[in-house]
Design a protein around this motif. Sequence first.
Motif, mmCIF file in Angstrom:
data_model
loop_
_atom_site.group_PDB
_atom_site.id
_atom_site.type_symbol
_atom_site.label_atom_id
_atom_site.label_comp_id
_atom_site.label_asym_id
_atom_site.label_seq_id
_atom_site.Cartn_x
_atom_site.Cartn_y
_atom_site.Cartn_z
ATOM 1 N N ALA A 206 0.851 -1.192 0.000
ATOM 2 C CA ALA A 206 0.000 0.000 0.000
ATOM 3 C C ALA A 206 0.886 1.241 0.000
ATOM 4 C CB ALA A 206 -0.901 0.005 1.218
ATOM 5 N N SER A 207 0.642 2.124 -0.951
ATOM 6 C CA SER A 207 1.410 3.366 -1.055
ATOM 7 C C SER A 207 0.549 4.539 -0.608
ATOM 8 C CB SER A 207 1.875 3.591 -2.494
ATOM 9 O OG SER A 207 2.710 2.541 -2.911
ATOM 10 N N GLY A 208 1.183 5.503 0.034
ATOM 11 C CA GLY A 208 0.479 6.696 0.479
ATOM 12 C C GLY A 208 1.352 7.929 0.301
ATOM 13 N N GLU A 209 1.175 8.894 1.191
ATOM 14 C CA GLU A 209 1.950 10.146 1.108
ATOM 15 C C GLU A 209 2.290 10.558 2.532
ATOM 16 O OE1 GLU A 209 1.286 14.667 -0.568
ATOM 17 O OE2 GLU A 209 0.235 12.992 -1.530
ATOM 18 N N SER A 210 3.569 10.694 2.816
ATOM 19 C CA SER A 210 3.982 10.984 4.187
ATOM 20 C C SER A 210 3.661 12.423 4.575
ATOM 21 C CB SER A 210 5.472 10.705 4.367
ATOM 22 O OG SER A 210 6.234 11.567 3.532
ATOM 23 N N ALA A 211 3.513 12.612 5.870
ATOM 24 C CA ALA A 211 3.275 13.940 6.444
ATOM 25 C C ALA A 211 3.627 13.857 7.925
ATOM 26 C CB ALA A 211 1.829 14.362 6.262
ATOM 27 N N HIS A 212 3.761 15.010 8.566
ATOM 28 C CA HIS A 212 3.989 14.995 10.001
ATOM 29 C C HIS A 212 2.725 14.505 10.683
ATOM 30 C CE1 HIS A 212 5.013 16.275 14.063
ATOM 31 N NE2 HIS A 212 6.269 16.412 13.643
ATOM 32 N N ALA A 213 2.897 13.686 11.712
ATOM 33 C CA ALA A 213 1.736 13.088 12.374
ATOM 34 C C ALA A 213 0.859 14.117 13.067
ATOM 35 C CB ALA A 213 2.205 12.046 13.388
ATOM 36 N N SER A 214 1.353 15.339 13.272
ATOM 37 C CA SER A 214 0.537 16.379 13.886
ATOM 38 C C SER A 214 -0.446 16.988 12.896
ATOM 39 C CB SER A 214 1.434 17.481 14.458
ATOM 40 O OG SER A 214 2.155 18.127 13.409
ATOM 41 N N ILE A 215 -0.194 16.753 11.580
ATOM 42 C CA ILE A 215 -1.105 17.238 10.535
ATOM 43 C C ILE A 215 -1.417 16.080 9.579
ATOM 44 C CG2 ILE A 215 -0.603 19.720 10.603
ATOM 45 C CD1 ILE A 215 1.581 19.227 8.501
ATOM 46 N N PRO A 216 -2.052 15.012 10.076
ATOM 47 C CA PRO A 216 -2.246 13.799 9.275
ATOM 48 C C PRO A 216 -3.089 14.016 8.033
ATOM 49 C CG PRO A 216 -3.579 13.718 11.271
ATOM 50 C CD PRO A 216 -2.655 14.876 11.425
ATOM 51 N N ASP A 217 -3.961 15.019 8.043
ATOM 52 C CA ASP A 217 -4.822 15.244 6.878
ATOM 53 C C ASP A 217 -4.044 15.711 5.659
ATOM 54 O OD1 ASP A 217 -6.977 14.497 8.346
ATOM 55 O OD2 ASP A 217 -7.696 16.535 8.759
ATOM 56 N N GLU A 218 -2.816 16.164 5.853
ATOM 57 C CA GLU A 218 -2.009 16.599 4.721
ATOM 58 C C GLU A 218 -1.257 15.439 4.058
ATOM 59 O OE1 GLU A 218 0.395 19.982 5.377
ATOM 60 O OE2 GLU A 218 -1.242 21.197 6.253
ATOM 61 N N GLY A 219 -1.384 14.252 4.599
ATOM 62 C CA GLY A 219 -0.778 13.069 4.004
ATOM 63 C C GLY A 219 -1.838 12.035 3.660
ATOM 64 N N VAL A 220 -1.389 10.902 3.124
ATOM 65 C CA VAL A 220 -2.253 9.739 2.858
ATOM 66 C C VAL A 220 -1.646 8.555 3.590
ATOM 67 C CG1 VAL A 220 -3.225 8.207 1.125
ATOM 68 C CG2 VAL A 220 -2.932 10.652 0.599
ATOM 69 N N ASN A 221 -2.345 8.047 4.566
ATOM 70 C CA ASN A 221 -1.797 7.015 5.449
ATOM 71 C C ASN A 221 -1.817 5.641 4.781
ATOM 72 O OD1 ASN A 221 -1.297 5.167 7.613
ATOM 73 N ND2 ASN A 221 -1.872 6.808 9.044
ATOM 74 N N ALA A 222 -0.616 5.153 4.458
ATOM 75 C CA ALA A 222 -0.517 3.862 3.776
ATOM 76 C C ALA A 222 -0.972 2.710 4.672
ATOM 77 C CB ALA A 222 0.922 3.624 3.319
ATOM 78 N N VAL A 223 -0.826 2.859 5.974
ATOM 79 C CA VAL A 223 -1.279 1.800 6.880
ATOM 80 C C VAL A 223 -2.798 1.654 6.813
ATOM 81 C CG1 VAL A 223 -1.521 1.162 9.309
ATOM 82 C CG2 VAL A 223 0.692 1.924 8.433
#
Length: 391
Positions: A206-223
């Motif tokens: 599963a591929s996503g997009e990393s981001a700082h965990a304090s702003i998770p909406d700015e990333g795509v969580n591969a988990v």
Amino acid sequence: MSDRDADADRDTTAAPDGGSTTPSTDGLRALTRELVSIPSHEDATAAGDAVESWLRAETDAAVERDDHGNVFARTGDPDAPTVALVGHHDVVPPAESQTTVGDDGEERYVLDERDGRLYGRGSADMKGAVAAAMCAVRDADPDEVELCFASFVGEELGGVGARAAIEDGFAPKFAVVGEGSTNYSGEGVTDVVVAHKGRRASTLVASGESAHASIPDEGVNAVYRACDAVDVVRELDFPETTVMGERVRGSVAVTEIDGGTAWNVVPDECEVTVDERTVPGERAPLERAESIEGVEWTVEQDLPPMACSDDDFADAVLSAARDAQSGAPEHVVKPHATDAGWLADAGTACVICGAAESGEAHTDTESVSWAVLDRCYRIYRGVAETADAFA
């Protein structure tokens, strides 16, 4: 060998009808001891040398060693259908307690005999059955068939030797593979396996997009994507079929999940391992997991299942098994893959019949029964000499 040792090697076991004893095949114990003592978990060359040397010295068969290390011996009518007795002389790595160093500084496998059994790495899986097949080839008078013995390398590595032999043209019409089939239907019985499961190992990435965990909406969580894919796998039906009236049911299981790099980073990749036990003619539709955005499914290994394609052959081997023992053997199903899968996939009618008991192989206390090895010898020889029932 002393007279006493020679007498010991001519063991006696109960006759098939449970009455008087009959002599065991000459040299089966000595040959089994020799093969089991030779290390073959990293390099099977020395074990192959021993198999080849014995066949050349003790049989009238035409013996061949191919470029891969596989050993073959052929006897009987070369223009008739071929019945193969198949095994492998490589083994899984031994436990520390199963090895020793000889006076010559060379590693040897530890042999221990007690209670009518030989203990040692490879005794059950499957040098004992290889020795029984070699003795059967020596003694059999094949009836209307060419009898072929084949011992492969690399079975424990996914069937490397069998696949290479098949690619080179090895194509017997029938094969009895000497993997374990003892105590499947009941205690003290050597059965005939008419089907076994395969194994397909695959990976979901599963591929996503990393981001700082304090702003998770700015990333795509591969988990999260991986978890959605796992939910798809969880809902799949297990593959299932029937072979000669025997139910064969596979399975699908997620066995590993690996994702993320740090506690405060939204992961951009997550990998899921899936173990599928396949059945003849059926596969679980794992590709459905790719319906989840960002998920890719890749097959890493696919060991084929086996189903016997010739009922008459399976029945004839069962008849030989009945003649060789006092118990009541049955057609049964084996849970794990063997070289029979590769042979069946290439068009050979296969069954499995061998001395190893369920759960014995690959253990730190691996052992094989002398009486059952003698039984397997009688089965193998009986198949060769009653081929008019199926050939």
